[in-house]
Design an enzyme around this catalytic site. Structure first.
Site, PDB file in Angstrom:
ATOM      1  N   HIS A  86      -0.346   0.347  10.051  1.00  0.00           N
ATOM      2  CA  HIS A  86      -1.744   0.855   9.619  1.00  0.00           C
ATOM      3  C   HIS A  86      -2.439   1.173  10.812  1.00  0.00           C
ATOM      4  O   HIS A  86      -3.648   1.302  10.926  1.00  0.00           O
ATOM      5  CB  HIS A  86      -2.463  -0.305   8.873  1.00  0.00           C
ATOM      6  N   GLY A 107       0.974  -1.177  -0.141  1.00  0.00           N
ATOM      7  CA  GLY A 107      -0.056  -0.059   0.051  1.00  0.00           C
ATOM      8  C   GLY A 107       0.766   1.308  -0.074  1.00  0.00           C
ATOM      9  O   GLY A 107       2.031   1.295   0.532  1.00  0.00           O
ATOM     10  N   SER A 108       0.336   2.479  -0.721  1.00  0.00           N
ATOM     11  CA  SER A 108       0.787   3.774  -0.317  1.00  0.00           C
ATOM     12  C   SER A 108       0.735   4.166   0.934  1.00  0.00           C
ATOM     13  O   SER A 108      -0.072   3.597   1.877  1.00  0.00           O
ATOM     14  CB  SER A 108       0.462   4.553  -1.372  1.00  0.00           C
ATOM     15  N   GLY A 109       1.451   5.256   1.295  1.00  0.00           N
ATOM     16  CA  GLY A 109       1.317   5.852   2.700  1.00  0.00           C
ATOM     17  C   GLY A 109       2.518   5.545   3.408  1.00  0.00           C
ATOM     18  O   GLY A 109       2.506   5.751   4.466  1.00  0.00           O
ATOM     19  N   HIS A 110       3.507   4.730   2.921  1.00  0.00           N
ATOM     20  CA  HIS A 110       4.935   4.171   3.611  1.00  0.00           C
ATOM     21  C   HIS A 110       5.857   4.700   3.061  1.00  0.00           C
ATOM     22  O   HIS A 110       7.098   3.967   3.466  1.00  0.00           O
ATOM     23  CB  HIS A 110       4.723   2.510   3.877  1.00  0.00           C
ATOM     24  N   ASP A 162      -1.911  -8.285   0.997  1.00  0.00           N
ATOM     25  CA  ASP A 162      -0.914  -8.523  -0.164  1.00  0.00           C
ATOM     26  C   ASP A 162      -0.550  -9.962  -0.312  1.00  0.00           C
ATOM     27  O   ASP A 162      -0.394 -10.277  -1.403  1.00  0.00           O
ATOM     28  CB  ASP A 162       0.367  -7.923   0.593  1.00  0.00           C
TER      29      ASP A 162
END
Length: 336
Positions: free
Chosen positions: A219, A54-57, A110
């Site tokens: 998360h 996921g994006s955001g990391h 994932d």
């Protein structure tokens, strides 16, 4: 919510566009999808390394594409797994005829989507192997290690994978070495504040101004303990006690160390934490071979940090000490 964005529902797409514009001589987009590959991919005769999540990391995963690291990255929306379609496209983009290794954090979405993509790739004649990263000691006990989450240890493991593949190793050899690196890696983090997901504008969890969450997931998953804020010395001692006892690391071991910001923690704080980490490891008789300090695996603007230890044998030392040159991480071999 205060963020410098445009449309809260388009941040994953727009961050990728910015990344591609800033690194147009290094990476390329895969079709019209949220996947990127090295500019020179595919490389004939080399195992392809595909990472993703996921994006955001950021900078993990997108910014770890380049020589000495990954060949491609499949990107999902904020905190969401990339789709099998995106992963398969990334796979095809880096298939140089020697197979492809999938390397990603151990999360349900994932796992499912990469497994689907692997099946599709196999049907198209591409050999695929998978290594899931599960370095977070707070997320499950040792006897259920394959249930643990992947966090900042991704950095070291991706580096080992990229270095091994660059030496011309077979897909089986790359997987074996990467699994060894994964199994020698332990991480744990502490959160001081929450992150805020752009699409909702809401904090992922609530925490008091005088509290810290030990073992928080990337998360907002609950940690193992909530305590009053501790000093850098106390925090380092608490985290390292959990890490060292888990492998376990023993006197005489050689380690690489990562002190990672979760997004809002300053370099000043990270360096103070590392001062304590260095002292504790030396007191425990551990030899420090390499040190990384900075933002490598973040959770948007969450305040806090994580500590990672990678136990090195001779092979892993040599691979760790290999050049890497990506937008988010650079390493130049120490010849001393």
């Amino acid at each position: 919510m205060k963020k410098l964005i445009n449309d809260p529902n388009q941040v994953a797409e727009e961050l990728l566009e910015g990344f591609l514009l800033a690194n147009k001589n290094k990476v390329k987009r895969v079709g019209e999808l949220t996947a990127v590959a090295r500019k020179d991919a595919p490389i004939e005769g080399k195992v392809g390394i595909v990472i993703g999540g996921g994006s955001g990391h950021e900078p993990v995963f997108t910014e770890f594409v380049g020589p000495g690291m990954a060949d491609a990255c499949a990107n999902g929306d904020v905190f969401a797994a990339p789709s099998p379609k995106i992963i398969l496209a990334a796979t095809k983009a880096v298939d140089g005829g020697k197979g492809v290794l999938y390397l990603y954090g151990n999360y349900a979405g994932d796992n499912m989507n990469f497994d689907i993509a692997a099946d599709l790739a196999q049907k198209e004649g591409i050999d695929v192997e998978t290594v899931r990263v599960w370095d977070d000691v707070a997320s499950a006990p040792r006897e259920r290690i394959d249930e643990r989450r992947g966090i900042a240890g991704d950095l070291f493991i991706i580096k080992i994978a990229g270095a091994k593949a660059a030496r011309g190793a077979s897909l089986k050899e790359v997987k074996t070495t990467v699994e060894k690196a994964r199994d020698n890696t332990r991480s744990i983090g502490v959160a001081l504040t929450s992150s805020i997901i752009p699409a909702t504008g809401e904090a992922t969890f609530e925490i008091g101004d005088d509290e810290m969450e030990v073992g928080m997931g990337l998360h907002g998953e609950p940690g193992v303990e909530r305590t009053k804020i501790k000093t850098a010395r106390e925090t380092a001692e608490m985290l390292l006690e959990k890490l060292i006892n888990d492998l376990p690391f023993t006197r005489g071991d050689t380690v690489a160390v990562l002190v990672n910001s979760l997004g809002a923690t300053t370099r000043m704080e990270l360096l103070i934490i590392y001062k304590e980490v260095d002292r504790i490891l030396k007191e425990r008789g551990l030899e420090i071979y390499g040190v990384e300090i900075g933002e490598y695996c973040t959770t948007l603007e969450m305040a806090g940090c994580s500590i990672t230890l990678l136990k090195l044998d001779q092979e892993l030392k040599e691979l760790y000490n290999s050049n890497a040159n990506t937008p988010g991480y650079r390493f130049f071999k120490n010849n001393n």
